[in-house]
Scaffold this motif. Structure first.
Motif, PDB file in Angstrom:
ATOM      1  N   TYR A  42      22.930  -0.888   5.340  1.00 13.89           N
ATOM      2  CA  TYR A  42      23.449  -0.784   3.949  1.00 13.89           C
ATOM      3  C   TYR A  42      24.911  -0.631   3.841  1.00 13.89           C
ATOM      4  N   ALA A  43      25.200   0.656   4.321  1.00 13.63           N
ATOM      5  CA  ALA A  43      26.247   1.303   4.458  1.00 13.63           C
ATOM      6  C   ALA A  43      27.344   0.191   5.259  1.00 13.63           C
ATOM      7  N   ALA A  44      27.157  -0.222   6.276  1.00 12.19           N
ATOM      8  CA  ALA A  44      27.821  -1.176   6.858  1.00 12.19           C
ATOM      9  C   ALA A  44      28.387  -2.120   6.150  1.00 12.19           C
ATOM     10  N   ARG A  45      27.293  -2.706   5.554  1.00 14.88           N
ATOM     11  CA  ARG A  45      27.414  -3.968   4.713  1.00 14.88           C
ATOM     12  C   ARG A  45      28.570  -3.516   3.468  1.00 14.88           C
ATOM     13  N   LEU A  46      28.532  -2.562   3.087  1.00 17.14           N
ATOM     14  CA  LEU A  46      29.517  -2.170   2.054  1.00 17.14           C
ATOM     15  C   LEU A  46      30.918  -1.602   2.745  1.00 17.14           C
TER      16      LEU A  46
END
Length: 191
Positions: free
Chosen positions: A46-50
């Motif tokens: 999720y953090a990598a997506r953002l």
């Protein structure tokens, strides 16, 4: 990083998570390891997506986890939702700092960091690349909605709570994001 299954559709208060958290707070470090392994991959994705940066995403995941397990946790709340909420807020803070840094660099004539690298692509298939590019171009609030619902499998209610919006607002963001993605992919396909 070894692959571990992430829980899909967690209950509002997962008793296993709560029990592990209490064991950790009582001094059982193996309980922390189990909690971390259970949630690490999903939070990092999720953090990598953002953020668009897998290394920075791993840092955010660890930071979010430490803040949550060291802080106050109200029983009856989903630990998973609290972890995602904390991760989301940390990502937004980092994105804001990046934006300020880009403005400062522009003032002094330095070029900002550009698009994602090929290594950050999910796969090297042409369709997947176009989709990844279209998602990367989304505004952060729409990218967050896509990440929580489609990448992490959260329910509309859980994702909306994490983003601090209503489920109706979340559905609207998802619809708008899908339209932007479709438009971008169609533009890429046009000769």
């Amino acid at each position: 990083m070894e692959a571990t299954p992430h829980p899909m559709n967690a209950t509002p208060a997962d008793p296993e998570d709560n029990e592990l958290l209490e064991r950790f707070r009582a001094g059982d470090e193996s309980a922390f390891d189990l909690l971390f392994l259970r949630h690490r991959d999903g939070l990092t994705r999720y953090a990598a997506r953002l953020l668009g940066d897998p290394e920075e995403a791993r840092d955010v995941c660890v930071d979010a986890f430490l803040r949550v397990v060291d802080g106050r946790f109200a029983h009856g709340r989903s630990l998973r939702a609290l972890l995602y909420t904390t991760t989301h807020r940390l990502c937004i803070d980092r994105l804001r700092r990046r934006t300020r840094w880009v403005r400062v660099r522009r003032l002094f004539g330095a070029a900002p960091r550009t698009s994602i690298t090929p290594e950050e692509r999910v796969t090297d298939g042409e369709d997947r690349d176009r989709l990844a590019d279209a998602i990367e171009r989304l505004p952060t609030k729409h990218k967050a909605a896509i990440g929580l619902v489609y990448d992490e499998g959260l329910t509309t209610e859980d994702a909306a709570a994490i983003l601090d919006i209503t489920p109706t607002q979340l559905r609207s963001r998802l619809a708008y994001a899908r339209r932007l993605i479709r438009d971008h992919v169609q533009q890429e396909e046009a000769p």
